[in-house]
Design a protein around this motif. Sequence first.
Motif, PDB file in Angstrom:
ATOM      1  N   LEU A 122       0.768  -1.285   0.043  1.00 20.79           N
ATOM      2  CA  LEU A 122      -0.149  -0.113  -0.070  1.00 20.79           C
ATOM      3  C   LEU A 122       0.685   1.239  -0.101  1.00 20.79           C
ATOM      4  O   LEU A 122       2.033   1.122   0.643  1.00 20.79           O
ATOM      5  CB  LEU A 122      -0.780  -0.092   1.136  1.00 20.79           C
ATOM      6  N   PRO A 123       0.538   2.372  -0.690  1.00 21.94           N
ATOM      7  CA  PRO A 123       1.278   3.730  -0.680  1.00 21.94           C
ATOM      8  C   PRO A 123       1.303   4.042   0.867  1.00 21.94           C
ATOM      9  O   PRO A 123       0.370   4.007   1.504  1.00 21.94           O
ATOM     10  CB  PRO A 123       0.383   4.519  -1.661  1.00 21.94           C
ATOM     11  N   LEU A 124       2.539   4.520   1.033  1.00 21.32           N
ATOM     12  CA  LEU A 124       2.721   4.991   2.678  1.00 21.32           C
ATOM     13  C   LEU A 124       2.747   6.466   2.353  1.00 21.32           C
ATOM     14  O   LEU A 124       3.681   7.145   1.598  1.00 21.32           O
ATOM     15  CB  LEU A 124       3.691   4.371   3.025  1.00 21.32           C
ATOM     16  N   LEU A 125       1.972   7.165   3.162  1.00 25.10           N
ATOM     17  CA  LEU A 125       2.120   8.738   2.882  1.00 25.10           C
ATOM     18  C   LEU A 125       2.400   9.564   4.085  1.00 25.10           C
ATOM     19  O   LEU A 125       2.165   9.347   5.113  1.00 25.10           O
ATOM     20  CB  LEU A 125       0.425   9.133   2.817  1.00 25.10           C
ATOM     21  N   LEU A 126       3.818  10.085   4.020  1.00 24.53           N
ATOM     22  CA  LEU A 126       4.056  10.782   4.933  1.00 24.53           C
ATOM     23  C   LEU A 126       3.599  12.192   5.168  1.00 24.53           C
ATOM     24  O   LEU A 126       3.877  13.164   4.487  1.00 24.53           O
ATOM     25  CB  LEU A 126       5.813  11.067   5.070  1.00 24.53           C
ATOM     26  N   ILE A 127       2.659  12.711   6.083  1.00 20.26           N
ATOM     27  CA  ILE A 127       1.835  13.806   6.249  1.00 20.26           C
ATOM     28  C   ILE A 127       2.426  14.694   7.093  1.00 20.26           C
ATOM     29  O   ILE A 127       1.829  15.900   6.902  1.00 20.26           O
ATOM     30  CB  ILE A 127       0.378  13.351   6.220  1.00 20.26           C
ATOM     31  N   ASP A 128       3.303  14.489   7.960  1.00 16.65           N
ATOM     32  CA  ASP A 128       3.775  15.626   8.843  1.00 16.65           C
ATOM     33  C   ASP A 128       4.493  16.689   8.177  1.00 16.65           C
ATOM     34  O   ASP A 128       5.605  16.166   7.347  1.00 16.65           O
ATOM     35  CB  ASP A 128       4.287  14.979  10.008  1.00 16.65           C
ATOM     36  N   ARG A 129       5.010  17.865   8.789  1.00 15.35           N
ATOM     37  CA  ARG A 129       5.902  18.676   8.511  1.00 15.35           C
ATOM     38  C   ARG A 129       7.145  18.521   8.920  1.00 15.35           C
ATOM     39  O   ARG A 129       7.289  17.836   9.839  1.00 15.35           O
ATOM     40  CB  ARG A 129       5.471  20.259   8.848  1.00 15.35           C
ATOM     41  N   GLU A 130       8.208  18.684   8.102  1.00 11.90           N
ATOM     42  CA  GLU A 130       9.669  18.229   8.258  1.00 11.90           C
ATOM     43  C   GLU A 130       9.877  18.940   9.931  1.00 11.90           C
ATOM     44  O   GLU A 130       9.664  20.035  10.219  1.00 11.90           O
ATOM     45  CB  GLU A 130      10.750  18.891   7.409  1.00 11.90           C
ATOM     46  N   LEU A 131      10.574  18.145  10.565  1.00  9.16           N
ATOM     47  CA  LEU A 131      10.799  18.427  12.038  1.00  9.16           C
ATOM     48  C   LEU A 131      11.819  19.848  11.898  1.00  9.16           C
ATOM     49  O   LEU A 131      11.326  20.738  12.876  1.00  9.16           O
ATOM     50  CB  LEU A 131      11.814  17.604  12.521  1.00  9.16           C
ATOM     51  N   GLY A 132      12.607  20.018  11.063  1.00  6.04           N
ATOM     52  CA  GLY A 132      13.508  21.146  11.188  1.00  6.04           C
ATOM     53  C   GLY A 132      12.769  22.399  10.966  1.00  6.04           C
ATOM     54  O   GLY A 132      13.155  23.502  11.561  1.00  6.04           O
ATOM     55  N   GLU A 241      -8.551  26.359   1.699  1.00  4.43           N
ATOM     56  CA  GLU A 241      -7.859  26.756   0.493  1.00  4.43           C
ATOM     57  C   GLU A 241      -7.240  25.507  -0.310  1.00  4.43           C
ATOM     58  O   GLU A 241      -7.304  24.450   0.409  1.00  4.43           O
ATOM     59  CB  GLU A 241      -6.973  27.953   0.544  1.00  4.43           C
ATOM     60  N   SER A 242      -6.461  25.761  -1.376  1.00  5.90           N
ATOM     61  CA  SER A 242      -5.956  24.745  -2.076  1.00  5.90           C
ATOM     62  C   SER A 242      -5.063  24.137  -1.060  1.00  5.90           C
ATOM     63  O   SER A 242      -4.058  24.703  -0.179  1.00  5.90           O
ATOM     64  CB  SER A 242      -5.378  25.040  -3.368  1.00  5.90           C
ATOM     65  N   PRO A 243      -4.736  22.945  -1.145  1.00  3.72           N
ATOM     66  CA  PRO A 243      -3.990  22.164  -0.113  1.00  3.72           C
ATOM     67  C   PRO A 243      -2.396  22.864  -0.605  1.00  3.72           C
ATOM     68  O   PRO A 243      -1.550  22.842   0.419  1.00  3.72           O
ATOM     69  CB  PRO A 243      -3.873  20.683  -0.455  1.00  3.72           C
ATOM     70  N   GLU A 244      -2.094  22.880  -1.812  1.00  4.95           N
ATOM     71  CA  GLU A 244      -0.803  23.311  -2.153  1.00  4.95           C
ATOM     72  C   GLU A 244      -0.376  24.681  -1.671  1.00  4.95           C
ATOM     73  O   GLU A 244       0.708  25.075  -1.089  1.00  4.95           O
ATOM     74  CB  GLU A 244      -0.661  23.618  -3.635  1.00  4.95           C
ATOM     75  N   SER A 245      -1.201  25.300  -1.587  1.00  6.42           N
ATOM     76  CA  SER A 245      -1.107  26.860  -0.911  1.00  6.42           C
ATOM     77  C   SER A 245      -1.067  26.831   0.515  1.00  6.42           C
ATOM     78  O   SER A 245      -0.057  27.500   1.109  1.00  6.42           O
ATOM     79  CB  SER A 245      -2.114  27.883  -1.341  1.00  6.42           C
ATOM     80  N   THR A 246      -1.785  25.971   1.043  1.00 10.53           N
ATOM     81  CA  THR A 246      -1.629  25.809   2.634  1.00 10.53           C
ATOM     82  C   THR A 246      -0.099  25.215   2.999  1.00 10.53           C
ATOM     83  O   THR A 246       0.473  25.696   3.917  1.00 10.53           O
ATOM     84  CB  THR A 246      -2.587  24.994   3.236  1.00 10.53           C
ATOM     85  N   ILE A 247       0.092  24.107   2.156  1.00  9.35           N
ATOM     86  CA  ILE A 247       1.550  23.671   2.487  1.00  9.35           C
ATOM     87  C   ILE A 247       2.674  24.273   2.276  1.00  9.35           C
ATOM     88  O   ILE A 247       3.703  24.452   3.067  1.00  9.35           O
ATOM     89  CB  ILE A 247       1.586  22.139   1.721  1.00  9.35           C
ATOM     90  N   ALA A 248       2.669  25.215   1.242  1.00 10.21           N
ATOM     91  CA  ALA A 248       3.655  26.056   0.897  1.00 10.21           C
ATOM     92  C   ALA A 248       3.805  27.069   1.961  1.00 10.21           C
ATOM     93  O   ALA A 248       4.988  27.650   2.306  1.00 10.21           O
ATOM     94  CB  ALA A 248       3.502  26.906  -0.594  1.00 10.21           C
ATOM     95  N   ALA A 249       2.612  27.833   2.605  1.00 10.49           N
ATOM     96  CA  ALA A 249       2.753  28.721   3.481  1.00 10.49           C
ATOM     97  C   ALA A 249       3.273  28.238   4.900  1.00 10.49           C
ATOM     98  O   ALA A 249       4.151  28.680   5.427  1.00 10.49           O
ATOM     99  CB  ALA A 249       1.327  29.334   3.833  1.00 10.49           C
ATOM    100  N   LEU A 250       2.917  26.942   5.202  1.00 12.70           N
ATOM    101  CA  LEU A 250       3.392  26.387   6.478  1.00 12.70           C
ATOM    102  C   LEU A 250       4.798  25.894   6.544  1.00 12.70           C
ATOM    103  O   LEU A 250       5.503  25.611   7.400  1.00 12.70           O
ATOM    104  CB  LEU A 250       2.418  25.343   7.053  1.00 12.70           C
ATOM    105  N   ASP A 251       5.328  25.616   5.252  1.00  8.89           N
ATOM    106  CA  ASP A 251       6.699  25.138   4.942  1.00  8.89           C
ATOM    107  C   ASP A 251       7.597  26.281   5.098  1.00  8.89           C
ATOM    108  O   ASP A 251       8.908  26.114   5.048  1.00  8.89           O
ATOM    109  CB  ASP A 251       6.939  24.331   3.627  1.00  8.89           C
ATOM    110  N   GLN A 252       7.081  27.623   5.034  1.00 12.14           N
ATOM    111  CA  GLN A 252       8.099  28.926   5.144  1.00 12.14           C
ATOM    112  C   GLN A 252       8.589  28.932   6.497  1.00 12.14           C
ATOM    113  O   GLN A 252       7.976  29.033   7.445  1.00 12.14           O
ATOM    114  CB  GLN A 252       7.394  29.933   4.473  1.00 12.14           C
TER     115      GLN A 252
END
Length: 401
Positions: A122-132, A241-252
């Motif tokens: 089964l595909p394994l999805l790593l969904i948490d944000r990078e620890l750093g 909003e779109s998942p991509e924009s949320t992820i990009a904002a929270l990765d900054q």
Amino acid sequence: MSAPLPEEPIQEAQVGSTQITLLGTAHVSQASADKVAELLGPDGLEVDAVAVELCGSRAQSMTDPAALARLDLFAVIRQRRVYMVAASLALGAYQQRIADQFGIEPGAEQRVAMRLAQARRLPLLLIDRELGVTLRRAAHNIGFFQRLNLFSGLLAGLLTREKVTEEEVEYLKQGDILETAFAEFAQDRASLYKPLITERDQYMAARLRQEAEQQGYRRILAVVGAGHLKGLSEQLEQDAESPESTIAALDQVPPPSRFWRLFPWALVVVILGVFAYGFTRSAALGWNMVADWVLINGGLSALGAALAAAHPLTVLGAFCAAPLTSLNPTIGAGMVAGALELWLRRPSVGDFGSLRDDVTSLRGWWRNRVSRVLLVFIFSTLGSAVGTYLAGFRIIDRLVT
């Protein structure tokens, strides 16, 4: 103290045509690992993918113990990632202390989920944000002295051999080891709660939405800490909003304020100006000020290196480098001292192999050559930072007396 949560709560969420089963787990519970095995067993759920509350680096540390042996310490020093690596090692020491006390490795349920997902193909999805990224955003939310208190408390508190307290156990039963480890040392937990919990709820919800939309899975089993269950469920129910924009904002990682970017350069200008003014008064005064700067700044940086049990030549290098690097914000005394220590005492393969075990004790941080390089960087940097201000006050005092 809050009442213990029911064991392994389950909630369902619908994202488009994808049904997401959220399993809330406790990271120190064998029952949680057994529940994951049950849901992914032959008589368990029919799912198309398995999601886990892990980022890429944490998943790698679980599945590839030899990853530390490939750590490029020169790159860590050059890129100023020493504090992040040290904090990650300290967190690992805390997890090992829990393992010794409870007889179960924190995150055992995640390991079971990864193993069974692979077994069932089964595909394994790593969904948490990078620890750093999470740690840097958490550090950005608190002031300098609170940040220093947090980091020193993390190293001191997580390395103690005392048993985990009853209060910590309750936090761990709610399923978030990051909040338990870091919030204990923060004066204001609200400033850490957002990056450690709320933002990660938003991030994991966005990742699940992203995978559901892009891959069209019919059903996903998401294994997350029970402390995230409520927030994650609420986030999935919202029209986001779109998942991509949320992820990009929270990765900054928010950049430092303009003041803190300019302050080191302004300090250099002030110090050089004070030197120049001292020499216009008299050559003797000017040279006395230079001597104060070298002895105080270099001496405290060298003292920091010595406290880290650095090589004598590293201590000498810290003494010589600190007065100069303090006048150049692009390079620090710790970078020079750390690089020297690494060159003079290059860690062996055995040092990397025993690093995880060594950092569970305070003595081990000094014994292991890898962790000692990190300590040399940190202590010599702190010594130079303190020396810069003390020397600055001293040379200004010479002008006014």
